[in-house]
Design a protein around this motif. Structure first.
Motif, PDB file in Angstrom:
ATOM      1  N   GLY A 152     -40.054   9.778  11.668  1.00  0.00           N
ATOM      2  CA  GLY A 152     -40.017   9.940  13.115  1.00  0.00           C
ATOM      3  C   GLY A 152     -38.856  10.841  13.473  1.00  0.00           C
ATOM      4  O   GLY A 152     -37.959  11.043  12.660  1.00  0.00           O
ATOM      5  N   PRO A 153     -38.875  11.378  14.695  1.00  0.00           N
ATOM      6  CA  PRO A 153     -37.796  12.296  15.083  1.00  0.00           C
ATOM      7  C   PRO A 153     -36.443  11.587  15.168  1.00  0.00           C
ATOM      8  O   PRO A 153     -36.381  10.352  15.149  1.00  0.00           O
ATOM      9  N   ASN A 154     -35.389  12.371  15.253  1.00  0.00           N
ATOM     10  CA  ASN A 154     -34.059  11.805  15.460  1.00  0.00           C
ATOM     11  C   ASN A 154     -34.040  10.937  16.707  1.00  0.00           C
ATOM     12  O   ASN A 154     -34.592  11.316  17.729  1.00  0.00           O
ATOM     13  N   GLY A 155     -33.411   9.781  16.609  1.00  0.00           N
ATOM     14  CA  GLY A 155     -33.296   8.912  17.763  1.00  0.00           C
ATOM     15  C   GLY A 155     -34.556   8.134  18.068  1.00  0.00           C
ATOM     16  O   GLY A 155     -34.667   7.489  19.105  1.00  0.00           O
ATOM     17  N   SER A 156     -35.532   8.160  17.161  1.00  0.00           N
ATOM     18  CA  SER A 156     -36.807   7.485  17.413  1.00  0.00           C
ATOM     19  C   SER A 156     -36.744   5.991  17.112  1.00  0.00           C
ATOM     20  O   SER A 156     -37.718   5.274  17.354  1.00  0.00           O
ATOM     21  N   GLY A 157     -35.625   5.544  16.558  1.00  0.00           N
ATOM     22  CA  GLY A 157     -35.467   4.108  16.305  1.00  0.00           C
ATOM     23  C   GLY A 157     -35.655   3.697  14.854  1.00  0.00           C
ATOM     24  O   GLY A 157     -35.770   2.503  14.560  1.00  0.00           O
ATOM     25  N   LYS A 158     -35.634   4.655  13.931  1.00  0.00           N
ATOM     26  CA  LYS A 158     -35.859   4.329  12.518  1.00  0.00           C
ATOM     27  C   LYS A 158     -34.778   3.389  11.978  1.00  0.00           C
ATOM     28  O   LYS A 158     -35.090   2.374  11.351  1.00  0.00           O
ATOM     29  N   SER A 159     -33.518   3.739  12.218  1.00  0.00           N
ATOM     30  CA  SER A 159     -32.431   2.889  11.719  1.00  0.00           C
ATOM     31  C   SER A 159     -32.436   1.537  12.416  1.00  0.00           C
ATOM     32  O   SER A 159     -32.173   0.501  11.791  1.00  0.00           O
ATOM     33  N   THR A 160     -32.739   1.560  13.688  1.00  0.00           N
ATOM     34  CA  THR A 160     -32.814   0.303  14.449  1.00  0.00           C
ATOM     35  C   THR A 160     -33.907  -0.592  13.872  1.00  0.00           C
ATOM     36  O   THR A 160     -33.691  -1.797  13.658  1.00  0.00           O
ATOM     37  N   LEU A 161     -35.048   0.019  13.583  1.00  0.00           N
ATOM     38  CA  LEU A 161     -36.153  -0.747  12.998  1.00  0.00           C
ATOM     39  C   LEU A 161     -35.742  -1.342  11.654  1.00  0.00           C
ATOM     40  O   LEU A 161     -36.020  -2.513  11.358  1.00  0.00           O
ATOM     41  N   ASN A 165     -41.969   6.505  17.021  1.00  0.00           N
ATOM     42  CA  ASN A 165     -41.129   7.054  18.072  1.00  0.00           C
ATOM     43  C   ASN A 165     -41.098   5.993  19.167  1.00  0.00           C
ATOM     44  O   ASN A 165     -41.908   5.981  20.068  1.00  0.00           O
ATOM     45  N   ARG A 166     -40.165   5.086  18.985  1.00  0.00           N
ATOM     46  CA  ARG A 166     -40.029   3.903  19.861  1.00  0.00           C
ATOM     47  C   ARG A 166     -41.176   2.908  19.649  1.00  0.00           C
ATOM     48  O   ARG A 166     -40.971   1.715  19.558  1.00  0.00           O
ATOM     49  N   GLU A 167     -42.379   3.448  19.578  1.00  0.00           N
ATOM     50  CA  GLU A 167     -43.540   2.638  19.219  1.00  0.00           C
ATOM     51  C   GLU A 167     -44.136   3.207  17.941  1.00  0.00           C
ATOM     52  O   GLU A 167     -43.807   4.320  17.543  1.00  0.00           O
ATOM     53  N   GLY A 221     -33.590  -3.618  22.394  1.00  0.00           N
ATOM     54  CA  GLY A 221     -32.753  -2.577  22.997  1.00  0.00           C
ATOM     55  C   GLY A 221     -31.293  -2.956  22.859  1.00  0.00           C
ATOM     56  O   GLY A 221     -30.955  -4.143  22.854  1.00  0.00           O
ATOM     57  N   TYR A 222     -30.432  -1.946  22.697  1.00  0.00           N
ATOM     58  CA  TYR A 222     -28.989  -2.226  22.645  1.00  0.00           C
ATOM     59  C   TYR A 222     -28.486  -2.563  24.047  1.00  0.00           C
ATOM     60  O   TYR A 222     -27.533  -3.300  24.221  1.00  0.00           O
ATOM     61  N   THR A 223     -29.161  -1.941  25.044  1.00  0.00           N
ATOM     62  CA  THR A 223     -28.864  -2.246  26.442  1.00  0.00           C
ATOM     63  C   THR A 223     -30.162  -2.775  27.042  1.00  0.00           C
ATOM     64  O   THR A 223     -31.065  -3.149  26.304  1.00  0.00           O
ATOM     65  N   SER A 233     -35.285  -0.532  26.323  1.00  0.00           N
ATOM     66  CA  SER A 233     -35.734  -0.851  24.970  1.00  0.00           C
ATOM     67  C   SER A 233     -35.704   0.396  24.079  1.00  0.00           C
ATOM     68  O   SER A 233     -35.999   1.504  24.513  1.00  0.00           O
ATOM     69  N   VAL A 234     -35.308   0.182  22.834  1.00  0.00           N
ATOM     70  CA  VAL A 234     -35.258   1.264  21.840  1.00  0.00           C
ATOM     71  C   VAL A 234     -36.523   1.242  20.985  1.00  0.00           C
ATOM     72  O   VAL A 234     -37.102   2.284  20.703  1.00  0.00           O
ATOM     73  N   VAL A 235     -36.932   0.060  20.557  1.00  0.00           N
ATOM     74  CA  VAL A 235     -38.247  -0.043  19.915  1.00  0.00           C
ATOM     75  C   VAL A 235     -39.057  -1.093  20.657  1.00  0.00           C
ATOM     76  O   VAL A 235     -38.513  -2.057  21.193  1.00  0.00           O
TER      77      VAL A 235
END
Ligand code: ADP
Length: 251
Positions: free
Chosen positions: A44-53, A219-221, A20-22, A25-27
């Motif tokens: 996955g949808p927007n904001g689902s954590g693809k770029s983070t992953l 999507n997060r998971e 998580g950035y804060t 948790s994001v993923v």
């Protein structure tokens, strides 16, 4: 480099990763392995954590929990960037890059020659890379004068010149004219047939189902991770989007 891929280790390996950035948790609880030669897509949808992953996979972010590895090494310690070619969205490409296509591709040799001069063999590798992506005729054109699809090809050529064995592409056909999209994916197919591992983050579900062999639906998971043919038959996408209604339109 011999150009021979060491396939004794997975290209990417994540074990029980939380991030998580804060504090939130994001993923969460991400475990996956991508082997040499695979063609995998993350949807996955927007904001689902693809770029983070993707950033976790590449060692650009450190997990709060769990382990990430690149080519068998902890990602944050992995330092052979030449093995990884990253192609960002066209939309984010710099507008003031007064260099030619050939110069961009030449940069792919820098990890191998330092800032020294390129040998004849290095230039051959550059020219071969240009040829592979179909950009020989545009070698002396400035990247700012290219279409979106041509620019993406130039950046793929740079990755080929650096002898990358993993190509990571983040929605590479955003802003690419529709007639060029299919041939762009055909190029990725042929690179994958040549043994390059492809990890694609993609909104365009039809491109994913036509070209990728494996789908990771996030999507997060992870909602689904398996062969594309099984993904198409599954309800993973609808579950990941939280609704079955019109989810294709959201992608
Ligand atoms: P996707 O690529 O699927 O659209 P992201 O990984 O970009 O998703 O974002 C996942 C979540 O993390 C979103 O809620 C987003 O707002 C948040 N996020 C992304 N980057 C940052 C950041 N640098 N700092 C704080 N939050 C972020």
């Amino acid at each position: 480099s011999t150009g021979i891929v060491d396939s004794s280790y997975p290209v990417i390996e994540l074990s029980e990763v939380d991030f998580g950035y804060t504090a939130a948790s994001v993923v969460k609880d991400i475990s996956l392995q991508i082997d040499s030669g695979e063609y995998a897509a993350v949807v996955g949808p927007n904001g689902s954590g693809k770029s983070t992953l993707m950033k976790l996979m590449l060692g650009l972010l450190r997990p709060d929990k769990g382990v990430t590895k690149l080519f068998g090494e902890p990602s944050h310690q992995f330092d052979d960037g030449s093995r990884i070619g990253y192609v960002a969205q066209h939309a984010s490409a710099s507008k003031d890059m007064p260099i030619t296509v050939r110069e961009v591709v030449k940069m792919g040799r820098f990890p191998h020659v330092g800032f020294g001069r390129l040998s004849d063999e290095d230039w051959q590798i550059v020219d071969r890379a240009l040829d592979t992506v179909g950009m020989t005729a545009f070698a002396n054109r400035r990247v700012t004068q290219l279409s979106g699809g041509q620019r993406q090809r130039a950046f793929i050529a740079r990755a080929l010149a650096s002898e990358a064995d993993l190509l990571v592409l983040d929605e590479p056909t955003v802003g690419v004219d529709i007639e060029s999209v299919e041939s762009f994916y055909d190029l990725l197919d042929s690179l994958n047939e040549d043994g390059i591992t492809i990890l694609l983050i993609e909104h365009d579900l039809s491109a994913v189902t036509e070209h990728a062999d494996r789908v990771i639906c996030l999507n997060r998971e992870i909602y689904f991770d398996g062969p594309t043919s099984e993904f198409v038959e599954s309800d993973a996408l609808a579950r990941a989007f939280g609704t079955a209604a019109n989810f294709l339109g959201d992608l």
